[in-house]
Design a protein around this motif. Sequence first.
Motif, mmCIF file in Angstrom:
data_model
loop_
_atom_site.group_PDB
_atom_site.id
_atom_site.type_symbol
_atom_site.label_atom_id
_atom_site.label_comp_id
_atom_site.label_asym_id
_atom_site.label_seq_id
_atom_site.Cartn_x
_atom_site.Cartn_y
_atom_site.Cartn_z
ATOM 1 N N VAL A 250 32.289 16.925 -16.465
ATOM 2 C CA VAL A 250 32.275 17.878 -17.566
ATOM 3 C C VAL A 250 31.100 18.831 -17.373
ATOM 4 O O VAL A 250 30.145 18.528 -16.656
ATOM 5 C CB VAL A 250 32.182 17.182 -18.950
ATOM 6 C CG1 VAL A 250 33.401 16.305 -19.196
ATOM 7 C CG2 VAL A 250 30.921 16.360 -19.080
ATOM 8 N N ASN A 251 31.194 19.972 -18.004
ATOM 9 C CA ASN A 251 30.125 20.955 -17.921
ATOM 10 C C ASN A 251 28.992 20.606 -18.864
ATOM 11 O O ASN A 251 29.216 20.053 -19.941
ATOM 12 C CB ASN A 251 30.650 22.344 -18.287
ATOM 13 C CG ASN A 251 31.611 22.871 -17.266
ATOM 14 O OD1 ASN A 251 31.494 22.580 -16.087
ATOM 15 N ND2 ASN A 251 32.588 23.638 -17.713
ATOM 16 N N LYS A 252 27.799 20.964 -18.432
ATOM 17 C CA LYS A 252 26.660 20.862 -19.340
ATOM 18 C C LYS A 252 26.850 21.926 -20.414
ATOM 19 O O LYS A 252 27.533 22.923 -20.201
ATOM 20 C CB LYS A 252 25.340 21.121 -18.601
ATOM 21 C CG LYS A 252 24.952 20.042 -17.646
ATOM 22 C CD LYS A 252 23.557 20.200 -17.092
ATOM 23 C CE LYS A 252 23.207 21.612 -16.707
ATOM 24 N NZ LYS A 252 21.927 21.738 -16.027
ATOM 25 N N GLN A 253 26.241 21.723 -21.534
ATOM 26 C CA GLN A 253 26.305 22.687 -22.629
ATOM 27 C C GLN A 253 25.867 24.066 -22.137
ATOM 28 O O GLN A 253 24.810 24.207 -21.543
ATOM 29 C CB GLN A 253 25.386 22.229 -23.776
ATOM 30 C CG GLN A 253 25.475 23.051 -25.028
ATOM 31 C CD GLN A 253 26.731 22.753 -25.812
ATOM 32 O OE1 GLN A 253 27.336 21.708 -25.667
ATOM 33 N NE2 GLN A 253 27.142 23.691 -26.637
ATOM 34 N N GLY A 254 26.701 25.058 -22.323
ATOM 35 C CA GLY A 254 26.342 26.429 -21.985
ATOM 36 C C GLY A 254 26.592 26.834 -20.551
ATOM 37 O O GLY A 254 26.306 27.962 -20.164
ATOM 38 N N SER A 255 27.147 25.937 -19.729
ATOM 39 C CA SER A 255 27.390 26.311 -18.334
ATOM 40 C C SER A 255 28.822 26.816 -18.151
ATOM 41 O O SER A 255 29.686 26.618 -18.993
ATOM 42 C CB SER A 255 27.100 25.132 -17.401
ATOM 43 O OG SER A 255 28.001 24.078 -17.638
ATOM 44 N N MET A 256 29.052 27.454 -17.018
ATOM 45 C CA MET A 256 30.338 28.045 -16.709
ATOM 46 C C MET A 256 31.365 26.953 -16.441
ATOM 47 O O MET A 256 31.087 25.967 -15.774
ATOM 48 C CB MET A 256 30.181 28.939 -15.463
ATOM 49 C CG MET A 256 31.419 29.696 -15.088
ATOM 50 S SD MET A 256 31.229 30.650 -13.564
ATOM 51 C CE MET A 256 29.620 31.348 -13.715
ATOM 52 N N GLY A 257 32.580 27.156 -16.932
ATOM 53 C CA GLY A 257 33.649 26.201 -16.730
ATOM 54 C C GLY A 257 34.212 26.243 -15.320
ATOM 55 O O GLY A 257 34.058 27.230 -14.598
ATOM 56 N N ALA A 258 34.879 25.157 -14.920
ATOM 57 C CA ALA A 258 35.458 25.054 -13.577
ATOM 58 C C ALA A 258 36.506 26.131 -13.338
ATOM 59 O O ALA A 258 36.593 26.695 -12.244
ATOM 60 C CB ALA A 258 36.057 23.664 -13.375
ATOM 61 N N ASN A 259 37.300 26.471 -14.362
ATOM 62 C CA ASN A 259 38.316 27.513 -14.196
ATOM 63 C C ASN A 259 37.678 28.861 -13.916
ATOM 64 O O ASN A 259 38.150 29.610 -13.056
ATOM 65 C CB ASN A 259 39.224 27.596 -15.425
ATOM 66 C CG ASN A 259 40.180 26.426 -15.505
ATOM 67 O OD1 ASN A 259 40.460 25.771 -14.509
ATOM 68 N ND2 ASN A 259 40.685 26.177 -16.697
ATOM 69 N N MET A 260 36.621 29.185 -14.630
ATOM 70 C CA MET A 260 35.936 30.459 -14.408
ATOM 71 C C MET A 260 35.308 30.487 -13.015
ATOM 72 O O MET A 260 35.352 31.518 -12.334
ATOM 73 C CB MET A 260 34.870 30.699 -15.479
ATOM 74 C CG MET A 260 34.149 32.026 -15.319
ATOM 75 S SD MET A 260 35.256 33.466 -15.301
ATOM 76 C CE MET A 260 35.548 33.678 -17.024
ATOM 77 N N GLU A 261 34.752 29.365 -12.575
ATOM 78 C CA GLU A 261 34.205 29.286 -11.220
ATOM 79 C C GLU A 261 35.284 29.590 -10.199
ATOM 80 O O GLU A 261 35.061 30.344 -9.246
ATOM 81 C CB GLU A 261 33.612 27.897 -10.946
ATOM 82 C CG GLU A 261 32.284 27.651 -11.578
ATOM 83 C CD GLU A 261 31.732 26.270 -11.238
ATOM 84 O OE1 GLU A 261 32.261 25.603 -10.324
ATOM 85 O OE2 GLU A 261 30.767 25.864 -11.897
ATOM 86 N N ASN A 262 36.472 28.999 -10.383
ATOM 87 C CA ASN A 262 37.573 29.223 -9.449
ATOM 88 C C ASN A 262 38.020 30.684 -9.442
ATOM 89 O O ASN A 262 38.320 31.237 -8.388
ATOM 90 C CB ASN A 262 38.755 28.302 -9.769
ATOM 91 C CG ASN A 262 38.460 26.858 -9.470
ATOM 92 O OD1 ASN A 262 37.613 26.547 -8.638
ATOM 93 N ND2 ASN A 262 39.157 25.962 -10.141
ATOM 94 N N ILE A 263 38.056 31.305 -10.595
ATOM 95 C CA ILE A 263 38.440 32.720 -10.689
ATOM 96 C C ILE A 263 37.439 33.586 -9.942
ATOM 97 O O ILE A 263 37.811 34.466 -9.169
ATOM 98 C CB ILE A 263 38.561 33.156 -12.173
ATOM 99 C CG1 ILE A 263 39.775 32.483 -12.813
ATOM 100 C CG2 ILE A 263 38.648 34.674 -12.290
ATOM 101 C CD1 ILE A 263 39.823 32.612 -14.323
ATOM 102 N N LEU A 264 36.146 33.328 -10.161
ATOM 103 C CA LEU A 264 35.113 34.112 -9.484
ATOM 104 C C LEU A 264 35.126 33.878 -7.977
ATOM 105 O O LEU A 264 34.941 34.820 -7.195
ATOM 106 C CB LEU A 264 33.738 33.807 -10.069
ATOM 107 C CG LEU A 264 33.518 34.302 -11.509
ATOM 108 C CD1 LEU A 264 32.184 33.808 -12.041
ATOM 109 C CD2 LEU A 264 33.621 35.806 -11.589
ATOM 110 N N LYS A 265 35.357 32.635 -7.560
ATOM 111 C CA LYS A 265 35.444 32.345 -6.128
ATOM 112 C C LYS A 265 36.610 33.097 -5.504
ATOM 113 O O LYS A 265 36.495 33.646 -4.404
ATOM 114 C CB LYS A 265 35.610 30.840 -5.890
ATOM 115 C CG LYS A 265 34.342 30.053 -5.999
ATOM 116 C CD LYS A 265 34.632 28.572 -5.731
ATOM 117 C CE LYS A 265 33.438 27.728 -6.089
ATOM 118 N NZ LYS A 265 33.734 26.294 -5.977
#
Length: 134
Positions: free
Chosen positions: A44-59
């Motif tokens: 799970v993400n730490k509070q306030g960090s970017m989600g896995a889906n957003m990371e994948n989109i940016l990648k």
Amino acid sequence: RSEEEEQARSAATPLASWMGEMLSADVAEVRLSSRLTDSPSVLVNKQGSMGANMENILKAANQEIFQDKRVLEINPEHPMVQTLARLNTEGQPGLEPFARLLLDHAQIAEGRVADPAGFAGRLQALMEKAASSF
């Protein structure tokens, strides 16, 4: 929470602490989950960090992203976690590969594995150990 749930959480607390220290290079922390029912682990993400889906989109857009360490949650009521917790409390040596498999499991559930060669080695060792018990 039932008394059984509280006992499972109490028994798994030392395991979560031990895993948190052992996996500190890979995860922000290891904590007991209250959301998991069937699965032994999840990232799970730490509070306030970017989600896995957003990371994948940016990648996918070839954007540089800051990789924040995630939190590994383990299910204190899962049989695998309960066995590891018991063996850890008993001081059983050689548990690190099995604990790392909980991280591997959580990564696979997300569709990625940070260390495929390490995962393959841990899985092979586990399979050999299981096969030798037949």
